[in-house]
Design a protein around this motif. Structure first.
Motif, PDB file in Angstrom:
ATOM      1  N   ASP A  24      47.984  35.120  36.176  1.00 56.98           N
ATOM      2  CA  ASP A  24      46.806  34.809  36.508  1.00 56.98           C
ATOM      3  C   ASP A  24      46.284  36.007  37.391  1.00 56.98           C
ATOM      4  O   ASP A  24      47.127  35.612  38.906  1.00 56.98           O
ATOM      5  CB  ASP A  24      46.146  33.322  37.013  1.00 56.98           C
ATOM      6  CG  ASP A  24      46.376  32.487  35.605  1.00 56.98           C
ATOM      7  OD1 ASP A  24      46.967  33.130  34.526  1.00 56.98           O
ATOM      8  OD2 ASP A  24      47.214  31.216  35.830  1.00 56.98           O
ATOM      9  N   SER A  25      45.391  35.935  37.575  1.00 55.46           N
ATOM     10  CA  SER A  25      44.568  37.096  37.920  1.00 55.46           C
ATOM     11  C   SER A  25      43.593  35.389  39.341  1.00 55.46           C
ATOM     12  O   SER A  25      43.911  34.525  38.785  1.00 55.46           O
ATOM     13  CB  SER A  25      43.315  37.400  38.291  1.00 55.46           C
ATOM     14  OG  SER A  25      42.239  36.755  37.201  1.00 55.46           O
ATOM     15  N   LYS A  26      43.150  36.313  40.857  1.00 54.07           N
ATOM     16  CA  LYS A  26      43.025  35.637  41.833  1.00 54.07           C
ATOM     17  C   LYS A  26      41.350  34.381  41.114  1.00 54.07           C
ATOM     18  O   LYS A  26      41.806  33.441  41.748  1.00 54.07           O
ATOM     19  CB  LYS A  26      42.512  36.422  42.566  1.00 54.07           C
ATOM     20  CG  LYS A  26      41.544  35.393  44.164  1.00 54.07           C
ATOM     21  CD  LYS A  26      41.279  36.951  44.915  1.00 54.07           C
ATOM     22  CE  LYS A  26      41.031  35.688  46.495  1.00 54.07           C
ATOM     23  NZ  LYS A  26      40.437  36.637  47.298  1.00 54.07           N
ATOM     24  N   THR A  30      41.507  36.309  33.811  1.00 55.42           N
ATOM     25  CA  THR A  30      42.262  37.731  33.560  1.00 55.42           C
ATOM     26  C   THR A  30      43.772  36.571  33.440  1.00 55.42           C
ATOM     27  O   THR A  30      44.467  36.148  34.376  1.00 55.42           O
ATOM     28  CB  THR A  30      42.116  38.888  33.465  1.00 55.42           C
ATOM     29  OG1 THR A  30      42.367  38.838  34.831  1.00 55.42           O
ATOM     30  CG2 THR A  30      41.078  38.861  32.822  1.00 55.42           C
ATOM     31  N   HIS A  32      48.018  38.416  32.677  1.00 53.80           N
ATOM     32  CA  HIS A  32      48.858  39.411  32.332  1.00 53.80           C
ATOM     33  C   HIS A  32      50.197  38.303  31.990  1.00 53.80           C
ATOM     34  O   HIS A  32      51.227  38.294  32.873  1.00 53.80           O
ATOM     35  CB  HIS A  32      48.861  40.446  33.889  1.00 53.80           C
ATOM     36  CG  HIS A  32      47.978  40.317  34.138  1.00 53.80           C
ATOM     37  ND1 HIS A  32      47.086  41.421  33.568  1.00 53.80           N
ATOM     38  CD2 HIS A  32      47.169  39.765  35.029  1.00 53.80           C
ATOM     39  CE1 HIS A  32      45.436  41.830  34.059  1.00 53.80           C
ATOM     40  NE2 HIS A  32      46.032  40.852  35.223  1.00 53.80           N
ATOM     41  N   ARG A  52      47.385  42.597  29.023  1.00 51.51           N
ATOM     42  CA  ARG A  52      46.905  41.752  29.047  1.00 51.51           C
ATOM     43  C   ARG A  52      46.594  40.593  28.382  1.00 51.51           C
ATOM     44  O   ARG A  52      47.067  40.965  27.191  1.00 51.51           O
ATOM     45  CB  ARG A  52      45.343  41.881  29.713  1.00 51.51           C
ATOM     46  CG  ARG A  52      45.664  42.675  30.992  1.00 51.51           C
ATOM     47  CD  ARG A  52      44.056  43.578  31.599  1.00 51.51           C
ATOM     48  NE  ARG A  52      42.398  42.543  30.586  1.00 51.51           N
ATOM     49  CZ  ARG A  52      41.542  43.199  30.932  1.00 51.51           C
ATOM     50  NH1 ARG A  52      41.501  43.308  31.939  1.00 51.51           N
ATOM     51  NH2 ARG A  52      40.562  41.889  30.950  1.00 51.51           N
TER      52      ARG A  52
END
Length: 58
Positions: A24-26, A30, A32, A52
């Motif tokens: 997970d993004s910060k 989004t 990945h 993604r």
């Protein structure tokens, strides 16, 4: 065309355990998809990007 085989950059091992994963993004907007490859000899972990995804439900 010659096919190349994966080799551990740490110990030179050629036997791996493969798993699918998601990062997970910060901020969680989004995610990945990744392929996680773990050397069975030394435990070194390599991740390969698979793209993604918008399906970020836990």
């Amino acid at each position: 065309m010659e096919r190349q085989h994966l080799k551990c950059p740490l110990c030179g091992g050629t036997s791996f355990k493969v798993e699918e994963g998601k990062l997970d993004s910060k901020w969680g907007f989004t995610a990945h998809k990744v392929k996680i490859v773990i050397c069975e000899n030394c435990g070194y972990v390599m991740m390969f990007y698979k793209g993604r995804t918008i399906w970020d439900f836990d």
